[in-house]
Design a protein around this motif. Structure first.
Motif, short mmCIF file in Angstrom:
data_model
loop_
_atom_site.label_atom_id
_atom_site.label_comp_id
_atom_site.label_asym_id
_atom_site.label_seq_id
_atom_site.Cartn_x
_atom_site.Cartn_y
_atom_site.Cartn_z
N ALA A 1 0.83 -1.20 0.00
CA ALA A 1 0.00 0.00 0.00
C ALA A 1 0.87 1.26 0.00
CB ALA A 1 -0.94 -0.01 1.20
N GLY A 2 2.18 1.12 -0.23
CA GLY A 2 3.06 2.28 -0.30
C GLY A 2 3.58 2.77 1.02
N PHE A 3 3.41 2.02 2.06
CA PHE A 3 3.90 2.41 3.38
C PHE A 3 5.37 2.06 3.52
CE2 PHE A 3 -0.59 2.02 3.92
CZ PHE A 3 -0.94 2.92 4.93
N GLU A 4 6.12 2.93 4.19
CA GLU A 4 7.48 2.58 4.57
C GLU A 4 7.39 2.03 6.00
OE1 GLU A 4 12.03 4.14 4.34
OE2 GLU A 4 10.44 5.63 4.25
N LEU A 5 7.92 0.85 6.20
CA LEU A 5 7.79 0.16 7.48
C LEU A 5 9.10 0.18 8.26
CD1 LEU A 5 5.91 -2.99 6.15
CD2 LEU A 5 4.91 -0.93 7.14
N PHE A 6 8.96 0.31 9.56
CA PHE A 6 10.10 0.29 10.47
C PHE A 6 9.79 -0.62 11.64
CE2 PHE A 6 10.20 4.25 8.26
CZ PHE A 6 11.55 4.49 8.00
N VAL A 7 10.80 -1.25 12.17
CA VAL A 7 10.67 -2.04 13.39
C VAL A 7 11.34 -1.25 14.50
CG1 VAL A 7 11.38 -4.13 14.61
CG2 VAL A 7 10.67 -4.26 12.21
N ILE A 8 10.64 -1.10 15.62
CA ILE A 8 11.22 -0.52 16.84
C ILE A 8 10.91 -1.52 17.94
CG2 ILE A 8 11.15 1.35 18.51
CD1 ILE A 8 10.25 3.21 16.22
N ASN B 1 -7.90 4.64 7.84
CA ASN B 1 -7.71 5.95 8.45
C ASN B 1 -6.55 6.75 7.90
OD1 ASN B 1 -9.79 6.16 10.77
ND2 ASN B 1 -9.05 4.06 10.81
N GLY B 2 -5.87 6.24 6.90
CA GLY B 2 -4.87 6.98 6.16
C GLY B 2 -3.51 7.12 6.82
N GLY B 3 -2.59 7.65 6.01
CA GLY B 3 -1.22 7.87 6.47
C GLY B 3 -0.25 7.10 5.62
N SER C 1 -3.41 -8.04 11.34
CA SER C 1 -4.17 -7.81 10.11
C SER C 1 -5.30 -6.81 10.35
CB SER C 1 -4.69 -9.12 9.52
OG SER C 1 -5.52 -9.79 10.43
N GLU C 2 -5.92 -6.85 11.51
CA GLU C 2 -6.96 -5.87 11.83
C GLU C 2 -6.34 -4.47 11.98
OE1 GLU C 2 -10.02 -4.93 15.43
OE2 GLU C 2 -9.93 -7.02 14.76
N ALA C 3 -5.15 -4.40 12.55
CA ALA C 3 -4.45 -3.11 12.68
C ALA C 3 -4.16 -2.54 11.29
CB ALA C 3 -3.16 -3.28 13.47
N VAL C 4 -3.77 -3.39 10.36
CA VAL C 4 -3.51 -2.94 8.98
C VAL C 4 -4.79 -2.37 8.38
CG1 VAL C 4 -2.94 -3.72 6.65
CG2 VAL C 4 -1.56 -4.48 8.60
N GLU C 5 -5.91 -3.04 8.58
CA GLU C 5 -7.19 -2.54 8.06
C GLU C 5 -7.51 -1.17 8.64
OE1 GLU C 5 -10.37 -5.37 8.59
OE2 GLU C 5 -9.11 -7.01 7.87
#
Length: 148
Positions: free
Chosen positions: A1-8, A141-143, A132-136
């Motif tokens: 979906a074009g998100f840049e992902l990071f692990v913290i 809700n955008g961003g 998966s629910e968090a992704v939905e």
């Protein structure tokens, strides 16, 4: 979906003398490889190896990078151009929510039995039963960037 992902992530096992840093890094390599095989890439992975009650010299006592500190979110802002107000912190503990909120991100707390003893004191923007629910929730809700 074009998100840049990071692990913290807090990874205190070495500080507590439960394993070596090399074992922790090997787990990370396997984790990253398994997700890469599914088309998931991380912009960066930030790990805090310290613990306030650790016993390993150099990794024991307080530090600036351990969640709930937003240290790594701030680092991603400086180094990777992350926009906190357009980003998300997803996690299953109150420290994740506090880190995200203090870093200026929207937050999703995953409510699972594994970590139930570690939530109830934070005020997440959203709660979810699973990743998966968090992704939905995030997609609805955008961003354009997600931190977590």
């Amino acid at each position: 979906a074009g998100f840049e992902l990071f692990v913290i992530s807090n990874q205190p096992s070495h500080a507590k003398a439960k394993t070596s840093l090399e074992n922790i890094r090997e787990i990370h390599r396997r984790f990253e490889a398994s997700l890469l095989g599914q088309g998931v890439r991380f912009g960066d992975c930030y790990y805090c190896y310290h613990h306030p009650k650790g016993v390993t010299p150099g990794f024991s006592g307080p530090c600036e990078c351990r969640k709930p500190s937003p240290f790594f979110i701030q680092k991603a802002v400086r180094e990777r151009g992350v926009e906190p107000g357009r980003s998300w912190m997803v996690g299953d503990r109150d420290t994740d929510v506090q880190c995200g909120a203090d870093g200026g991100c929207r937050t999703v707390l995953i409510l699972n039995g594994h970590s139930s003893a570690h939530h109830g004191k934070s005020r997440p923007d959203f709660t979810a039963a699973s990743l998966s629910e968090a992704v939905e929730i995030i997609l609805k809700n955008g961003g354009p960037s997600a931190v977590g």
